[in-house]
Scaffold this motif. Structure first.
Motif, mmCIF file in Angstrom:
data_model
loop_
_atom_site.group_PDB
_atom_site.id
_atom_site.type_symbol
_atom_site.label_atom_id
_atom_site.label_comp_id
_atom_site.label_asym_id
_atom_site.label_seq_id
_atom_site.Cartn_x
_atom_site.Cartn_y
_atom_site.Cartn_z
ATOM 1 N N ILE A 45 17.298 41.317 45.029
ATOM 2 C CA ILE A 45 17.534 41.176 43.586
ATOM 3 C C ILE A 45 18.152 39.817 43.272
ATOM 4 C CG2 ILE A 45 19.021 41.973 41.696
ATOM 5 C CD1 ILE A 45 16.604 43.714 42.046
ATOM 6 N N THR A 46 19.114 39.409 44.079
ATOM 7 C CA THR A 46 19.786 38.124 43.866
ATOM 8 C C THR A 46 18.819 36.960 44.060
ATOM 9 O OG1 THR A 46 21.902 39.039 44.600
ATOM 10 C CG2 THR A 46 21.690 36.647 44.615
ATOM 11 N N LEU A 47 18.011 37.014 45.105
ATOM 12 C CA LEU A 47 17.049 35.944 45.363
ATOM 13 C C LEU A 47 16.009 35.858 44.255
ATOM 14 C CD1 LEU A 47 16.492 36.417 49.208
ATOM 15 C CD2 LEU A 47 17.651 34.513 48.074
ATOM 16 N N ASN A 48 15.550 37.013 43.779
ATOM 17 C CA ASN A 48 14.554 37.027 42.707
ATOM 18 C C ASN A 48 15.165 36.533 41.395
ATOM 19 O OD1 ASN A 48 13.241 38.353 40.243
ATOM 20 N ND2 ASN A 48 11.690 38.730 41.801
ATOM 21 N N GLY A 49 16.323 37.067 41.057
ATOM 22 C CA GLY A 49 16.935 36.750 39.769
ATOM 23 C C GLY A 49 17.352 35.300 39.628
ATOM 24 N N PHE A 50 17.832 34.703 40.729
ATOM 25 C CA PHE A 50 18.366 33.342 40.631
ATOM 26 C C PHE A 50 17.517 32.296 41.343
ATOM 27 C CE2 PHE A 50 22.247 35.824 39.778
ATOM 28 C CZ PHE A 50 22.630 35.213 38.591
ATOM 29 N N SER A 51 16.333 32.676 41.810
ATOM 30 C CA SER A 51 15.498 31.708 42.517
ATOM 31 C C SER A 51 15.129 30.527 41.625
ATOM 32 C CB SER A 51 14.234 32.390 43.040
ATOM 33 O OG SER A 51 13.479 32.934 41.967
ATOM 34 N N ARG A 52 14.801 30.807 40.371
ATOM 35 C CA ARG A 52 14.388 29.729 39.460
ATOM 36 C C ARG A 52 15.564 28.910 38.967
ATOM 37 N NH1 ARG A 52 12.138 32.235 34.601
ATOM 38 N NH2 ARG A 52 13.725 33.787 35.051
ATOM 39 N N PHE A 53 16.738 29.538 38.886
ATOM 40 C CA PHE A 53 17.888 28.884 38.284
ATOM 41 C C PHE A 53 18.811 28.216 39.299
ATOM 42 C CE2 PHE A 53 16.640 32.597 35.797
ATOM 43 C CZ PHE A 53 16.453 32.057 34.546
ATOM 44 N N PHE A 54 18.778 28.687 40.549
ATOM 45 C CA PHE A 54 19.768 28.204 41.498
ATOM 46 C C PHE A 54 19.197 27.877 42.880
ATOM 47 C CE2 PHE A 54 23.092 29.131 44.708
ATOM 48 C CZ PHE A 54 23.966 28.102 44.390
ATOM 49 N N PHE A 55 18.499 28.826 43.492
ATOM 50 C CA PHE A 55 18.101 28.667 44.888
ATOM 51 C C PHE A 55 16.995 27.632 45.109
ATOM 52 C CE2 PHE A 55 19.833 33.050 44.805
ATOM 53 C CZ PHE A 55 20.914 32.820 45.650
ATOM 54 N N ILE A 56 16.089 27.508 44.138
ATOM 55 C CA ILE A 56 15.023 26.506 44.256
ATOM 56 C C ILE A 56 15.471 25.262 43.497
ATOM 57 C CG2 ILE A 56 12.604 25.953 43.829
ATOM 58 C CD1 ILE A 56 11.989 28.910 43.981
ATOM 59 N N SER A 57 16.005 24.305 44.219
ATOM 60 C CA SER A 57 16.577 23.107 43.607
ATOM 61 C C SER A 57 15.518 22.288 42.870
ATOM 62 C CB SER A 57 17.229 22.244 44.689
ATOM 63 O OG SER A 57 17.761 21.067 44.125
ATOM 64 N N GLY A 58 15.876 21.899 41.660
ATOM 65 C CA GLY A 58 15.015 21.017 40.896
ATOM 66 C C GLY A 58 13.798 21.684 40.309
ATOM 67 N N TYR A 59 13.793 23.020 40.283
ATOM 68 C CA TYR A 59 12.618 23.728 39.754
ATOM 69 C C TYR A 59 12.437 23.444 38.275
ATOM 70 C CZ TYR A 59 9.632 27.589 38.266
ATOM 71 O OH TYR A 59 8.641 28.347 37.714
ATOM 72 N N GLU A 60 13.474 23.744 37.504
ATOM 73 C CA GLU A 60 13.362 23.402 36.089
ATOM 74 C C GLU A 60 14.714 23.250 35.411
ATOM 75 O OE1 GLU A 60 12.045 26.551 32.824
ATOM 76 O OE2 GLU A 60 11.542 27.355 34.794
#
Length: 225
Positions: free
Chosen positions: A20-35
């Motif tokens: 849940i944490t990886l899915n919820g924050f992947s775009r905002f935190f874990f994947i650097s420079g995504y958007e």
């Protein structure tokens, strides 16, 4: 509940919180420079938040392997993380822009609930049954932010109220139903806590919508700006 069933359940829940944490924050935190270009306090908050989820997963693995001594030692680290999460979460709730008084209040409700459940978990660390369940409740509250940001095939399903509350309460309900099935005389512990939580969250919404809270939140925002 037999020990092996207990290990299966709580290991599955630990994996649930991680996913849940990886899915919820992947775009905002874990994947650097995504958007998103995150400010320092948000990056720090993300690291602290993630450390709890990771610790919960590791602790479950240690119990699975019956490494109880290491589990207890690592538990001290988790205790130190709680005040960091509270301070970071409190600051982030007010520093986030744009935001509204009710949104700030909602964040604080889950933050306070996490803090209370986690401290109860530490207090009851010698009573395994209550300790594990309080920690699941605490993690459910902390992961509510991740649930709210869940994305499935481009659809932000976490923004749908029914989906949000269902998934947020799912771990707690899972523990409750398993206890009802295997520990018929002890399941009340879970449902009493869940009922109390729902009542408190509902009642707190009345406060967050009030003019007084709006004035307080505006004052705090000015202080930290």
């Amino acid at each position: 509940m037999k020990p092996h069933r207990d290990r299966y359940l709580f290991s599955a829940l630990a994996l649930w919180f991680l996913v849940i944490t990886l899915n919820g924050f992947s775009r905002f935190f874990f994947i650097s420079g995504y958007e998103y270009q995150l400010k320092f306090h948000l990056k720090l908050h993300g690291i602290i938040f993630s450390s709890w989820v990771l610790l919960f997963f590791i602790q479950s693995c240690l119990i699975w392997k019956k490494a109880h001594k290491t589990h207890k030692i690592l538990g001290i680290s988790a205790l130190l993380v709680v005040p960091l999460i509270f301070v970071s979460g409190f600051y982030t709730s007010f520093a986030k822009t744009p935001t509204t008084p009710s949104e700030i209040g909602d964040n604080l409700s889950y933050l306070f609930a996490f803090t209370i459940f986690s401290l109860l978990g530490f207090k009851k660390r010698k009573v395994a049954y209550k300790h594990k369940r309080f920690m699941v409740f605490a993690s459910s509250m902390l992961c509510s932010a991740a649930v709210a940001r869940l994305n499935f095939m481009g659809v932000e399903i976490g923004r749908i109220p029914l989906v949000f509350y269902s998934l947020m309460l799912l771990p707690m309900m899972a523990v409750g139903f398993c206890d009802l099935l295997f520990l018929k005389k002890r399941f009340q512990f879970n449902f009493i806590n869940i009922l109390a939580l729902v009542v408190i969250l509902y009642a707190s919404n009345i406060l967050w919508e009030s003019k007084t809270w709006s004035q307080i939140s505006e004052y705090v925002i000015e202080l930290i700006s």
